[in-house]
Scaffold this motif. Structure first.
Motif, PDB file in Angstrom:
ATOM      1  N   ASN A  31       8.773  35.180  -6.336  1.00 38.76           N
ATOM      2  CA  ASN A  31       9.423  36.567  -5.890  1.00 38.76           C
ATOM      3  C   ASN A  31       8.325  37.758  -6.246  1.00 38.76           C
ATOM      4  OD1 ASN A  31       9.009  37.252  -8.810  1.00 38.76           O
ATOM      5  ND2 ASN A  31      11.226  36.645  -9.311  1.00 38.76           N
ATOM      6  N   ARG A  34       8.459  40.338  -3.209  1.00 38.75           N
ATOM      7  CA  ARG A  34       9.580  41.160  -3.043  1.00 38.75           C
ATOM      8  C   ARG A  34       9.331  42.055  -4.063  1.00 38.75           C
ATOM      9  NH1 ARG A  34      12.707  44.663  -1.017  1.00 38.75           N
ATOM     10  NH2 ARG A  34      14.669  44.779  -2.140  1.00 38.75           N
ATOM     11  N   THR A  70      13.678  40.589 -13.416  1.00 43.14           N
ATOM     12  CA  THR A  70      14.015  40.936 -12.065  1.00 43.14           C
ATOM     13  C   THR A  70      15.733  40.761 -11.946  1.00 43.14           C
ATOM     14  OG1 THR A  70      13.913  38.399 -11.521  1.00 43.14           O
ATOM     15  CG2 THR A  70      12.061  39.661 -10.942  1.00 43.14           C
ATOM     16  N   ASP A  72      18.709  40.116  -9.127  1.00 38.78           N
ATOM     17  CA  ASP A  72      19.186  39.641  -7.968  1.00 38.78           C
ATOM     18  C   ASP A  72      20.619  39.835  -8.081  1.00 38.78           C
ATOM     19  OD1 ASP A  72      17.197  37.723  -6.040  1.00 38.78           O
ATOM     20  OD2 ASP A  72      16.675  37.873  -8.361  1.00 38.78           O
ATOM     21  N   LYS A  74      24.583  39.698  -6.105  1.00 33.41           N
ATOM     22  CA  LYS A  74      25.561  39.239  -4.950  1.00 33.41           C
ATOM     23  C   LYS A  74      26.994  39.551  -5.314  1.00 33.41           C
ATOM     24  CE  LYS A  74      25.318  34.516  -7.065  1.00 33.41           C
ATOM     25  NZ  LYS A  74      24.913  33.446  -7.097  1.00 33.41           N
ATOM     26  N   ASN A  79      25.052  38.266  -0.328  1.00 31.69           N
ATOM     27  CA  ASN A  79      23.870  38.155  -1.089  1.00 31.69           C
ATOM     28  C   ASN A  79      22.776  39.409  -0.847  1.00 31.69           C
ATOM     29  OD1 ASN A  79      21.664  37.556  -3.028  1.00 31.69           O
ATOM     30  ND2 ASN A  79      21.425  35.479  -2.399  1.00 31.69           N
ATOM     31  N   GLY A  81      20.317  39.765  -2.758  1.00 30.56           N
ATOM     32  CA  GLY A  81      18.827  39.506  -2.884  1.00 30.56           C
ATOM     33  C   GLY A  81      18.435  40.376  -4.141  1.00 30.56           C
ATOM     34  N   LEU A  82      16.876  40.078  -4.322  1.00 30.95           N
ATOM     35  CA  LEU A  82      16.326  40.958  -5.420  1.00 30.95           C
ATOM     36  C   LEU A  82      16.182  42.445  -5.166  1.00 30.95           C
ATOM     37  CD1 LEU A  82      12.949  39.640  -7.050  1.00 30.95           C
ATOM     38  CD2 LEU A  82      13.993  41.925  -7.257  1.00 30.95           C
ATOM     39  N   VAL A  83      17.080  43.206  -5.981  1.00 28.25           N
ATOM     40  CA  VAL A  83      17.048  44.755  -5.763  1.00 28.25           C
ATOM     41  C   VAL A  83      16.849  45.622  -6.645  1.00 28.25           C
ATOM     42  CG1 VAL A  83      18.924  44.364  -4.034  1.00 28.25           C
ATOM     43  CG2 VAL A  83      19.540  44.596  -6.281  1.00 28.25           C
TER      44      VAL A  83
END
Length: 181
Positions: A31, A34, A70, A72, A74, A79, A81-83
């Motif tokens: 990750n 990202r 991190t 993530d 959904k 999903n 994702g990694l936000v």
């Protein structure tokens, strides 16, 4: 999501309807790219808007006193994702410093911000610290994070430092938190 929001008049009901799940993890090689994007492209909900290379991120967060969490997300629509990321630094005294707090604008307003404060205050308890400090650094575009911090239960010291003396933040009812292994 927007159509669903229009049908439900109450913000809390809409958040419950989303069935948001937050997966909590740590920085990994998978990750890192990202995380690097979040550091360098996120402006509105970014505590300091510091820009770091992948090597700088790895070097800083590989130190024992530092940790990168991190986030993530959904929900019932898909999903995201990694936000989000939470960057922490433990000091020798009883303080946990929040050095990075970043959330993609597409995830704002869903209880993720409040969940981030919950996760930070939980970490304070887990490491037996007494408080945490958040050092906000103003930029041209990061006023939304300042507004959020001002509206929280944090003590405000001149819009620059925010601290808490064991104010424990609750997890919003509208989100479920899952910890990755």
């Amino acid at each position: 999501r927007e159509f669903s929001k229009e049908k439900i008049l109450n913000q809390d009901d809409w958040l419950m309807e989303l069935n948001t799940i937050i997966d909590i993890g740590n920085l990994t090689n998978d990750n890192l790219q990202r995380v690097h994007q979040l550091f360098n492209k996120t402006n509105q909900f970014n505590l300091t808007t510091r820009r770091l290379s992948e090597d700088e991120i790895n070097k800083y967060y590989s130190k024992d006193e530092n940790e990168l969490i991190t986030i993530d997300v959904k929900d019932k629509f898909g999903n995201l994702g990694l936000v989000g990321i939470i960057g922490l630094s433990k000091t020798k005294d009883t303080t946990l410093n929040v050095v990075d707090l970043i959330l993609s604008c597409r995830a704002m307003g869903r209880g993720i911000e409040e969940s981030m404060l919950y996760l930070i205050s939980k970490k304070v308890k887990d490491i037996f610290a007494k408080r945490f400090l958040i050092n906000y650094k103003k930029s041209a575009k990061n006023n939304p994070i300042l507004h959020f911090l001002k509206s929280s239960k944090l003590e405000n010291e001149g819009n620059k430092f925010f601290s808490t003396n064991l104010n424990y933040f609750l997890k919003p009812n509208s989100v479920k938190i899952v910890y990755k292994n």
